[in-house]
Each structure stands twice: as C-alpha cells, then as structure tokens.
Design a protein around this motif. Structure first.
Motif, mmCIF file in Angstrom:
data_model
loop_
_atom_site.group_PDB
_atom_site.id
_atom_site.type_symbol
_atom_site.label_atom_id
_atom_site.label_comp_id
_atom_site.label_asym_id
_atom_site.label_seq_id
_atom_site.Cartn_x
_atom_site.Cartn_y
_atom_site.Cartn_z
ATOM 1 N N ILE A 66 0.866 -1.341 0.055
ATOM 2 C CA ILE A 66 -0.188 0.199 -0.033
ATOM 3 C C ILE A 66 0.973 1.085 -0.026
ATOM 4 O O ILE A 66 1.716 1.254 0.969
ATOM 5 C CB ILE A 66 -0.865 -0.041 1.221
ATOM 6 C CG1 ILE A 66 -1.678 -1.277 1.128
ATOM 7 C CG2 ILE A 66 -1.639 1.219 1.352
ATOM 8 C CD1 ILE A 66 -2.582 -1.462 2.462
ATOM 9 N N VAL A 67 0.531 2.059 -0.922
ATOM 10 C CA VAL A 67 1.200 3.395 -1.027
ATOM 11 C C VAL A 67 0.348 4.487 -0.806
ATOM 12 O O VAL A 67 -0.745 4.549 -1.652
ATOM 13 C CB VAL A 67 1.948 3.565 -2.362
ATOM 14 C CG1 VAL A 67 2.733 4.792 -2.605
ATOM 15 C CG2 VAL A 67 3.028 2.494 -2.417
ATOM 16 N N ILE A 68 0.525 5.481 0.013
ATOM 17 C CA ILE A 68 -0.264 6.706 -0.010
ATOM 18 C C ILE A 68 0.454 7.740 -0.409
ATOM 19 O O ILE A 68 1.476 7.874 -0.436
ATOM 20 C CB ILE A 68 -0.691 6.963 1.463
ATOM 21 C CG1 ILE A 68 -1.346 5.899 2.279
ATOM 22 C CG2 ILE A 68 -1.308 8.305 1.838
ATOM 23 C CD1 ILE A 68 -2.820 5.514 1.813
ATOM 24 N N LEU A 69 -0.394 8.507 -1.522
ATOM 25 C CA LEU A 69 0.092 9.722 -2.282
ATOM 26 C C LEU A 69 -0.356 10.847 -1.506
ATOM 27 O O LEU A 69 -1.607 11.087 -1.514
ATOM 28 C CB LEU A 69 -0.380 9.583 -3.730
ATOM 29 C CG LEU A 69 0.067 8.185 -4.510
ATOM 30 C CD1 LEU A 69 -0.598 7.996 -5.717
ATOM 31 C CD2 LEU A 69 1.476 8.108 -4.479
ATOM 32 N N SER A 70 0.129 11.701 -1.081
ATOM 33 C CA SER A 70 -0.006 12.788 -0.415
ATOM 34 C C SER A 70 0.625 14.012 -0.825
ATOM 35 O O SER A 70 1.923 14.191 -1.197
ATOM 36 C CB SER A 70 -0.008 12.641 1.076
ATOM 37 O OG SER A 70 -0.247 13.714 2.023
ATOM 38 N N LYS A 71 0.041 15.292 -0.507
ATOM 39 C CA LYS A 71 0.611 16.421 -0.724
ATOM 40 C C LYS A 71 1.801 16.958 0.404
ATOM 41 O O LYS A 71 2.675 17.366 0.125
ATOM 42 C CB LYS A 71 -0.296 17.597 -0.752
ATOM 43 C CG LYS A 71 -1.032 17.643 -1.979
ATOM 44 C CD LYS A 71 -2.090 18.554 -2.264
ATOM 45 C CE LYS A 71 -2.133 19.843 -1.320
ATOM 46 N NZ LYS A 71 -3.157 20.680 -1.623
ATOM 47 N N ARG A 72 1.466 16.362 1.447
ATOM 48 C CA ARG A 72 2.377 16.704 2.746
ATOM 49 C C ARG A 72 2.717 15.176 3.607
ATOM 50 O O ARG A 72 1.799 14.493 3.477
ATOM 51 C CB ARG A 72 1.863 17.703 3.542
ATOM 52 C CG ARG A 72 0.467 17.639 4.361
ATOM 53 C CD ARG A 72 0.057 18.858 4.978
ATOM 54 N NE ARG A 72 -0.432 19.705 3.937
ATOM 55 C CZ ARG A 72 -1.717 20.172 3.808
ATOM 56 N NH1 ARG A 72 -2.654 19.405 4.046
ATOM 57 N NH2 ARG A 72 -1.824 21.288 2.957
ATOM 58 N N PRO A 73 3.921 15.332 4.550
ATOM 59 C CA PRO A 73 4.005 14.064 5.047
ATOM 60 C C PRO A 73 3.033 13.752 5.851
ATOM 61 O O PRO A 73 2.311 14.455 6.591
ATOM 62 C CB PRO A 73 5.268 14.519 5.874
ATOM 63 C CG PRO A 73 5.781 15.659 5.315
ATOM 64 C CD PRO A 73 4.685 16.530 4.529
ATOM 65 N N ARG A 74 2.710 12.677 5.976
ATOM 66 C CA ARG A 74 1.690 11.838 7.005
ATOM 67 C C ARG A 74 2.179 10.478 7.701
ATOM 68 O O ARG A 74 3.306 9.968 7.178
ATOM 69 C CB ARG A 74 0.410 11.584 6.082
ATOM 70 C CG ARG A 74 0.011 12.527 5.377
ATOM 71 C CD ARG A 74 -1.598 12.707 5.489
ATOM 72 N NE ARG A 74 -2.106 13.915 4.637
ATOM 73 C CZ ARG A 74 -2.639 14.729 5.010
ATOM 74 N NH1 ARG A 74 -2.482 15.058 6.424
ATOM 75 N NH2 ARG A 74 -3.109 15.967 4.330
#
Length: 72
Positions: free
Chosen positions: A34-42
């Motif tokens: 699973i890879v989460i694509l995000s604008k900022r670190p989470r």
C-alpha cells in the motif's frame, strides 16, 4: 499474487473511509503493498509507504501521481 495499491490522500476529512479501505486491503489473502500519495508528510502504520509531492505544479494533479509509481 502480489498487489500494488496506490491511494491518493489529501487530508483527514475522509479518514474513516481511508481506514476502512486500508483494512479491506489488509484482509485480502494476497500480499498487498500500500502506497499513500499525499501533498504533505503523513504518518501511517509501518507497512504503508507514503509518497509526498505533486507530479507537477497543478494542485489537482495528485491523483495522477500513481503513473510514475506504477511505471517503476
């Protein structure tokens, strides 16, 4: 069989839905990356990879960040 799942995550408004989706992927009998694509670190559990950054300068381009991931 191994599955690569890329999920775009903008913020925490729909976190309950994201948590249900992650639980469904984890419940599969297949090995799921699973890879989460995000604008900022989470921060997520250790078994989840987070990729930060937009594919280009357009703020609405985040859902298309999976293209580079799948190409790799």
């Amino acid at each position: 069989m191994r599955i690569l799942a890329a999920i775009t995550h903008y913020g925490d408004r729909n976190r309950q839905h994201l948590d249900r989706l992650l639980a469904a992927y984890r419940a599969m009998r297949f090995e799921v990356d699973i890879v989460i694509l995000s604008k900022r670190p989470r921060s997520f559990e250790a078994d989840i990879t987070v990729r930060v950054g937009l594919p280009n300068r357009e703020p609405w381009s985040l859902p298309f960040a999976h293209k580079a991931l799948f190409a790799e």
